[in-house]
Design an enzyme around this catalytic site. Structure first.
Site, PDB file in Angstrom:
ATOM      1  N   ASP A 167      38.390  -1.466  87.130  1.00  0.00           N
ATOM      2  CA  ASP A 167      37.987  -2.182  85.914  1.00  0.00           C
ATOM      3  C   ASP A 167      37.172  -3.429  86.263  1.00  0.00           C
ATOM      4  O   ASP A 167      36.284  -3.837  85.504  1.00  0.00           O
ATOM      5  CB  ASP A 167      39.234  -2.571  85.103  1.00  0.00           C
ATOM      6  CG  ASP A 167      38.962  -2.657  83.604  1.00  0.00           C
ATOM      7  OD1 ASP A 167      37.786  -2.621  83.209  1.00  0.00           O
ATOM      8  OD2 ASP A 167      39.924  -2.774  82.828  1.00  0.00           O
TER       9      ASP A 167
ATOM     10  N   HIS B  55      47.965  -2.575  79.148  1.00  0.00           N
ATOM     11  CA  HIS B  55      46.739  -2.976  79.847  1.00  0.00           C
ATOM     12  C   HIS B  55      46.076  -4.075  79.013  1.00  0.00           C
ATOM     13  O   HIS B  55      45.588  -3.811  77.915  1.00  0.00           O
ATOM     14  CB  HIS B  55      45.837  -1.741  79.968  1.00  0.00           C
ATOM     15  CG  HIS B  55      44.451  -1.997  80.475  1.00  0.00           C
ATOM     16  ND1 HIS B  55      44.049  -1.636  81.752  1.00  0.00           N
ATOM     17  CD2 HIS B  55      43.360  -2.572  79.908  1.00  0.00           C
ATOM     18  CE1 HIS B  55      42.780  -1.978  81.925  1.00  0.00           C
ATOM     19  NE2 HIS B  55      42.333  -2.541  80.825  1.00  0.00           N
TER      20      HIS B  55
ATOM     21  N   CYS C 251      34.907  -4.860  80.102  1.00  0.00           N
ATOM     22  CA  CYS C 251      34.374  -3.529  79.830  1.00  0.00           C
ATOM     23  C   CYS C 251      32.903  -3.657  79.472  1.00  0.00           C
ATOM     24  O   CYS C 251      32.559  -4.339  78.512  1.00  0.00           O
ATOM     25  CB  CYS C 251      35.150  -2.902  78.678  1.00  0.00           C
ATOM     26  SG  CYS C 251      34.459  -1.328  78.150  1.00  0.00           S
TER      27      CYS C 251
ATOM     28  N   ASN D 284      40.235  -8.655  82.939  1.00  0.00           N
ATOM     29  CA  ASN D 284      41.631  -8.271  82.818  1.00  0.00           C
ATOM     30  C   ASN D 284      42.513  -9.484  83.066  1.00  0.00           C
ATOM     31  O   ASN D 284      42.113 -10.427  83.742  1.00  0.00           O
ATOM     32  CB  ASN D 284      41.975  -7.217  83.888  1.00  0.00           C
ATOM     33  CG  ASN D 284      41.334  -5.883  83.594  1.00  0.00           C
ATOM     34  OD1 ASN D 284      40.262  -5.593  84.103  1.00  0.00           O
ATOM     35  ND2 ASN D 284      41.975  -5.079  82.783  1.00  0.00           N
TER      36      ASN D 284
END
Lengths: 302, 302
Positions: free
Chosen positions: B13, B206, B239, B248
């Site tokens: 990610d 998440h 993202c 994150n």
């Protein structure tokens, strides 16, 4: 719908640490902007030694400019009876007295033992020429930069010692270093409320975001029934006598979070962000927070 | 003592969004460092179109270098059956398939409808030449950058649709934009666990820290009984197809918080911070997190 009170402490906890000293006109503009944004409780400054903290030496001018807007509570911090009496003489109706639960931190912060601080609080209560609201900030309720983890029983003893002096006050339960953890916050705040809370005895949570726990800790306090929260616009702040402690939890982060959880703060996030924009560019301002840094449409559309 | 599993997703990610592309040797060093720090679950990369995401085109080299360390779970993301089959051919035992709960986000993210994604997941399950662990990441479970708030019933329907395809999997319940709020997280995660959770059906959270809610949301999920959390070292990530979504939740922030709450992660914070130091200086890395930026003795002494 649930309602919380935010006590905006940026003009005190934030501005007290800024070098170079923020011009009085800028302080007044920030305070005025905060009130215009809907802030109902404002800690506008401190009556402290101008030698120790010259940043607060214009507190009377700031207070005079703010005045006494209807339905708002303006408070000032006083570390001792002398400061409290000066505040009362200046027309302030609410005084934030401060005692650290950690002995070492109290000595570092106000240069006396905790017993001496309590004795001085008694002097203030006894000699005050008129009634005033008392907020007692208990610093280092969770963690001390010198002594580490703080015993919960010790916090309770401090609450009891204060209640022996006056039956009506609000305690500011302070995570001075930002090293409180949500489970600790939930447990202690819940215990304090259930053991001592009443119509006359309130508890507020004062948190810092140093370790990214500011919102998590505030919500843990909320879960424990706390409805009064200190915060500073732009995440301004930090305690000059707690090495490494960075800013208070940002008011706009807290307002954003509560608003999206359906909890009313009464503060207009758009206007608040405009004030934060003004505050964070002041030379020397030490800022934090998250939502201020994001594209505005992503924050206020929430 | 409570135990949680952290799934380190930074190498997927995080690295997927970095321009210029991170050299393979650096990726391997970070992955190796994470495993040495005690990370037991690592999302090491993705089998995606090298045209769409060239950052992941060296996934086979990274996997080969990491190998299959004993007691660790190495996974890769696959947005479609083709990617999943390639991953299996490369020897991976755990595949992270991804479907967005929001129709618009799924189209933006994987260029197909959610129905087509489910059909493709069925193809993967039917044509896989051998058994593998399945993690199904449900993106935009709380908020979508295009459609706003996401209906909880819709998330449940997606869970049920997946369970109709396979009885054993782990769902990754993703706050893709960082705009989930703790009350929403607690409610949805609690509902999913109680309605669908079992020995064979797990739920992981998440989260992203865009609005400063990363830790608060993770702890809300923890309160709801969740024991698996995705996080990225250094707060890497975001993202590329969710405009404005930043990193994150930082692994080190989560490990620091859990450690201080007496919750075991099995990860050595000292070593983890050393890896984070290495990751965040990679050119183009988009980093976040809190504790990494603090004086080291204040973090690890906790």
């Amino acid at each position: 719908m649930s309602v919380v009170e935010i006590v905006e402490v940026g003009p005190r906890d934030g501005f007290q640490a800024v070098v170079p000293i923020i011009p009085t006109a800028d302080k007044i503009a920030v305070c005025q902007g905060l009130l215009d944004a809907g802030v109902t409780r404002l800690e506008a400054g401190a009556f402290v030694s101008p030698k120790a903290i010259p940043q607060m030496s214009d507190v009377r001018e700031v207070l005079a400019a703010i005045g006494a807007p209807t339905g708002r509570r303006i408070s000032v911090l006083a570390p001792n009876a002398k400061g409290g009496l000066l505040a009362l003489a200046a027309g302030v109706d609410e005084i934030v007295f401060v005692i650290s639960v950690s002995e070492a931190h109290n000595r570092s912060n106000v240069a006396r033992s905790t017993e001496e601080s309590f004795a001085d609080l008694a002097v203030l209560l006894r000699t005050a020429p008129r009634a005033f609201r008392l907020r007692l900030n208990l610093a280092t309720c969770f963690d001390c930069p010198f002594e580490g983890r703080v015993d919960e029983d010790r916090v309770c003893r401090f609450v009891e010692q204060a209640l022996a002096l006056t039956p009506a006050l609000e305690f500011g339960v302070c995570d001075t270093t930002g090293r409180a953890f949500p489970d600790h916050v939930r447990r202690l705040m819940g215990r304090l409320r259930s053991q001592y809370g009443s119509e006359e005895v309130g508890f507020a949570f004062h948190g810092h975001d140093t370790y990214g726990l500011g919102i998590a800790n505030a919500l843990a306090a909320y879960d424990a029934g706390i409805r009064v929260f200190d915060a500073a616009t732009g995440g301004l702040g930090g305690c000059p006598f707690a090495p490494g402690a960075t800013g208070n939890t940002a008011t706009e982060d807290l307002v954003f979070t509560f608003a999206n959880m359906g909890v009313r703060t009464g503060i207009d996030l758009n206007r608040l962000l405009a004030v934060a924009d003004r505050a964070v560019v002041l030379p020397g301002a030490c800022v934090g927070g998250h939502v201020r840094a994001l594209p505005r449409h992503r924050v206020v559309a929430a």
